[in-house]
Design a protein around this motif. Structure first.
Motif, PDB file in Angstrom:
ATOM      1  N   HIS A  24     -15.675   0.784  -5.924  1.00  0.00           N
ATOM      2  CA  HIS A  24     -16.060   0.366  -4.579  1.00  0.00           C
ATOM      3  C   HIS A  24     -17.210  -0.635  -4.654  1.00  0.00           C
ATOM      4  O   HIS A  24     -17.969  -0.644  -5.627  1.00  0.00           O
ATOM      5  CB  HIS A  24     -16.521   1.567  -3.739  1.00  0.00           C
ATOM      6  CG  HIS A  24     -15.434   2.535  -3.433  1.00  0.00           C
ATOM      7  ND1 HIS A  24     -15.077   3.558  -4.285  1.00  0.00           N
ATOM      8  CD2 HIS A  24     -14.605   2.629  -2.363  1.00  0.00           C
ATOM      9  CE1 HIS A  24     -14.092   4.254  -3.762  1.00  0.00           C
ATOM     10  NE2 HIS A  24     -13.770   3.706  -2.591  1.00  0.00           N
ATOM     11  N   VAL A  25     -17.336  -1.436  -3.605  1.00  0.00           N
ATOM     12  CA  VAL A  25     -18.491  -2.334  -3.484  1.00  0.00           C
ATOM     13  C   VAL A  25     -19.208  -1.992  -2.182  1.00  0.00           C
ATOM     14  O   VAL A  25     -18.570  -1.689  -1.175  1.00  0.00           O
ATOM     15  CB  VAL A  25     -18.071  -3.824  -3.503  1.00  0.00           C
ATOM     16  CG1 VAL A  25     -17.507  -4.199  -4.854  1.00  0.00           C
ATOM     17  CG2 VAL A  25     -17.103  -4.161  -2.405  1.00  0.00           C
ATOM     18  N   ASP A  26     -20.519  -2.004  -2.231  1.00  0.00           N
ATOM     19  CA  ASP A  26     -21.333  -1.729  -1.057  1.00  0.00           C
ATOM     20  C   ASP A  26     -21.824  -3.068  -0.506  1.00  0.00           C
ATOM     21  O   ASP A  26     -22.670  -3.732  -1.118  1.00  0.00           O
ATOM     22  CB  ASP A  26     -22.510  -0.839  -1.425  1.00  0.00           C
ATOM     23  CG  ASP A  26     -23.350  -0.452  -0.225  1.00  0.00           C
ATOM     24  OD1 ASP A  26     -22.956  -0.750   0.921  1.00  0.00           O
ATOM     25  OD2 ASP A  26     -24.416   0.167  -0.435  1.00  0.00           O
ATOM     26  N   LEU A  27     -21.278  -3.463   0.640  1.00  0.00           N
ATOM     27  CA  LEU A  27     -21.581  -4.771   1.212  1.00  0.00           C
ATOM     28  C   LEU A  27     -22.876  -4.799   2.027  1.00  0.00           C
ATOM     29  O   LEU A  27     -23.342  -5.870   2.378  1.00  0.00           O
ATOM     30  CB  LEU A  27     -20.428  -5.230   2.113  1.00  0.00           C
ATOM     31  CG  LEU A  27     -19.102  -5.522   1.432  1.00  0.00           C
ATOM     32  CD1 LEU A  27     -18.040  -5.837   2.470  1.00  0.00           C
ATOM     33  CD2 LEU A  27     -19.251  -6.667   0.447  1.00  0.00           C
ATOM     34  N   GLU A  28     -23.462  -3.638   2.329  1.00  0.00           N
ATOM     35  CA  GLU A  28     -24.609  -3.610   3.236  1.00  0.00           C
ATOM     36  C   GLU A  28     -25.767  -4.490   2.755  1.00  0.00           C
ATOM     37  O   GLU A  28     -26.282  -5.319   3.507  1.00  0.00           O
ATOM     38  CB  GLU A  28     -25.110  -2.183   3.451  1.00  0.00           C
ATOM     39  CG  GLU A  28     -26.304  -2.145   4.402  1.00  0.00           C
ATOM     40  CD  GLU A  28     -26.843  -0.744   4.628  1.00  0.00           C
ATOM     41  OE1 GLU A  28     -27.955  -0.653   5.163  1.00  0.00           O
ATOM     42  OE2 GLU A  28     -26.172   0.239   4.283  1.00  0.00           O
ATOM     43  N   THR A  29     -26.183  -4.341   1.510  1.00  0.00           N
ATOM     44  CA  THR A  29     -27.308  -5.124   0.995  1.00  0.00           C
ATOM     45  C   THR A  29     -26.979  -6.613   0.990  1.00  0.00           C
ATOM     46  O   THR A  29     -27.808  -7.439   1.374  1.00  0.00           O
ATOM     47  CB  THR A  29     -27.685  -4.656  -0.418  1.00  0.00           C
ATOM     48  OG1 THR A  29     -27.959  -3.262  -0.375  1.00  0.00           O
ATOM     49  CG2 THR A  29     -28.901  -5.386  -0.939  1.00  0.00           C
TER      50      THR A  29
ATOM     51  N   GLN B 256     -19.337   0.268  -7.963  1.00  0.00           N
ATOM     52  CA  GLN B 256     -19.640   1.694  -8.093  1.00  0.00           C
ATOM     53  C   GLN B 256     -18.379   2.495  -7.778  1.00  0.00           C
ATOM     54  O   GLN B 256     -17.924   2.490  -6.629  1.00  0.00           O
ATOM     55  CB  GLN B 256     -20.763   2.098  -7.127  1.00  0.00           C
ATOM     56  CG  GLN B 256     -22.063   1.363  -7.336  1.00  0.00           C
ATOM     57  CD  GLN B 256     -22.740   1.721  -8.649  1.00  0.00           C
ATOM     58  OE1 GLN B 256     -22.657   2.858  -9.090  1.00  0.00           O
ATOM     59  NE2 GLN B 256     -23.384   0.738  -9.254  1.00  0.00           N
ATOM     60  N   ASP B 257     -17.815   3.157  -8.768  1.00  0.00           N
ATOM     61  CA  ASP B 257     -16.612   3.982  -8.579  1.00  0.00           C
ATOM     62  C   ASP B 257     -15.491   3.216  -7.889  1.00  0.00           C
ATOM     63  O   ASP B 257     -14.906   3.688  -6.920  1.00  0.00           O
ATOM     64  CB  ASP B 257     -16.946   5.251  -7.787  1.00  0.00           C
ATOM     65  CG  ASP B 257     -17.970   6.125  -8.484  1.00  0.00           C
ATOM     66  OD1 ASP B 257     -17.935   6.167  -9.731  1.00  0.00           O
ATOM     67  OD2 ASP B 257     -18.786   6.746  -7.790  1.00  0.00           O
TER      68      ASP B 257
ATOM     69  N   ARG C 117     -26.973  -7.869   4.636  1.00  0.00           N
ATOM     70  CA  ARG C 117     -28.341  -7.888   5.166  1.00  0.00           C
ATOM     71  C   ARG C 117     -29.122  -9.070   4.602  1.00  0.00           C
ATOM     72  O   ARG C 117     -29.784  -9.796   5.341  1.00  0.00           O
ATOM     73  CB  ARG C 117     -29.074  -6.590   4.835  1.00  0.00           C
ATOM     74  CG  ARG C 117     -30.518  -6.582   5.351  1.00  0.00           C
ATOM     75  CD  ARG C 117     -31.217  -5.366   4.904  1.00  0.00           C
ATOM     76  NE  ARG C 117     -30.734  -5.116   3.555  1.00  0.00           N
ATOM     77  CZ  ARG C 117     -31.411  -4.569   2.588  1.00  0.00           C
ATOM     78  NH1 ARG C 117     -32.580  -4.144   2.776  1.00  0.00           N
ATOM     79  NH2 ARG C 117     -30.917  -4.402   1.405  1.00  0.00           N
TER      80      ARG C 117
ATOM     81  N   PHE D 201     -25.590  -6.997  -8.197  1.00  0.00           N
ATOM     82  CA  PHE D 201     -24.658  -6.096  -7.528  1.00  0.00           C
ATOM     83  C   PHE D 201     -23.646  -5.590  -8.540  1.00  0.00           C
ATOM     84  O   PHE D 201     -23.146  -6.351  -9.363  1.00  0.00           O
ATOM     85  CB  PHE D 201     -23.939  -6.826  -6.382  1.00  0.00           C
ATOM     86  CG  PHE D 201     -24.875  -7.339  -5.326  1.00  0.00           C
ATOM     87  CD1 PHE D 201     -25.366  -6.492  -4.347  1.00  0.00           C
ATOM     88  CD2 PHE D 201     -25.278  -8.672  -5.306  1.00  0.00           C
ATOM     89  CE1 PHE D 201     -26.238  -6.957  -3.373  1.00  0.00           C
ATOM     90  CE2 PHE D 201     -26.141  -9.139  -4.345  1.00  0.00           C
ATOM     91  CZ  PHE D 201     -26.625  -8.275  -3.367  1.00  0.00           C
TER      92      PHE D 201
ATOM     93  N   PHE E 174     -19.636  -8.787  -7.711  1.00  0.00           N
ATOM     94  CA  PHE E 174     -20.011  -7.412  -8.042  1.00  0.00           C
ATOM     95  C   PHE E 174     -19.491  -7.159  -9.447  1.00  0.00           C
ATOM     96  O   PHE E 174     -18.272  -7.083  -9.662  1.00  0.00           O
ATOM     97  CB  PHE E 174     -19.400  -6.428  -7.043  1.00  0.00           C
ATOM     98  CG  PHE E 174     -20.042  -6.463  -5.688  1.00  0.00           C
ATOM     99  CD1 PHE E 174     -20.999  -5.517  -5.335  1.00  0.00           C
ATOM    100  CD2 PHE E 174     -19.705  -7.438  -4.763  1.00  0.00           C
ATOM    101  CE1 PHE E 174     -21.599  -5.539  -4.093  1.00  0.00           C
ATOM    102  CE2 PHE E 174     -20.296  -7.471  -3.506  1.00  0.00           C
ATOM    103  CZ  PHE E 174     -21.249  -6.514  -3.173  1.00  0.00           C
TER     104      PHE E 174
END
Length: 160
Positions: A89-94, A86-87, A97, A83, A73
């Protein structure tokens, strides 16, 4: 470096083929997040179960799926990356999936040697293993049933 282990339900159905991970199916996720110069490196493993039908005999199947993933990321403003952080943080959902969907079998089978369906009756061949067909599938080939190849001279011989 931080390590996290958590369970989360699949937010929606993942996969569009013969098998998929159903919405609400539990996902067991183990992830290690490491700060590197370019961003945050996420390395982990997701454990879940998929369900669907066998591609040969169309019987219902379900199996476990364990997938490893690793992705960087990137910090915002760095090179174009798939990836981004963001602020802080990392968004693992994508990421999770994509790893799960790409690991689903393209042509799943209930067993490695599944014989499939009988082309004439449509019955599963594993249930109909004892009966042999006496007629050819195509009547145009019926005349060839009287001939067989011998191993010694490779010439066709009549059975009659």
């Amino acid at each position: 470096m931080r390590e996290h282990t958590f369970d989360a339900p699949a937010p929606q159905k993942w996969g569009e083929g013969l098998v998929s991970v159903a919405e609400g199916e539990p996902l067991a996720i183990d992830v290690r997040l490491e700060s590197v110069h370019e961003g945050i490196l996420a390395t982990g493993e997701v454990d879940t179960e998929y369900a669907g039908v066998c591609s040969r005999c169309l019987t219902d199947i379900a199996a476990g799926l364990k997938v490893e993933f690793q992705e960087l990321f990137a910090y915002p403003g760095e090179d174009e990356a798939d990836f981004e952080v963001q602020d802080d943080h990392v968004d693992l959902e994508t990421l999770v999936r994509e790893a799960v969907v790409l690991s689903l079998p393209f042509q799943p089978v209930c067993q490695p040697d599944c014989p499939g369906l009988d082309p004439v009756t449509g019955e599963r061949l594993t249930e109909n293993a004892g009966s042999q067909q006496s007629e050819p599938l195509d009547p145009r080939w019926a005349a060839l049933q009287d001939f067989t190849m011998t191993n010694d001279d490779k010439s066709p011989r009549s059975r009659g």
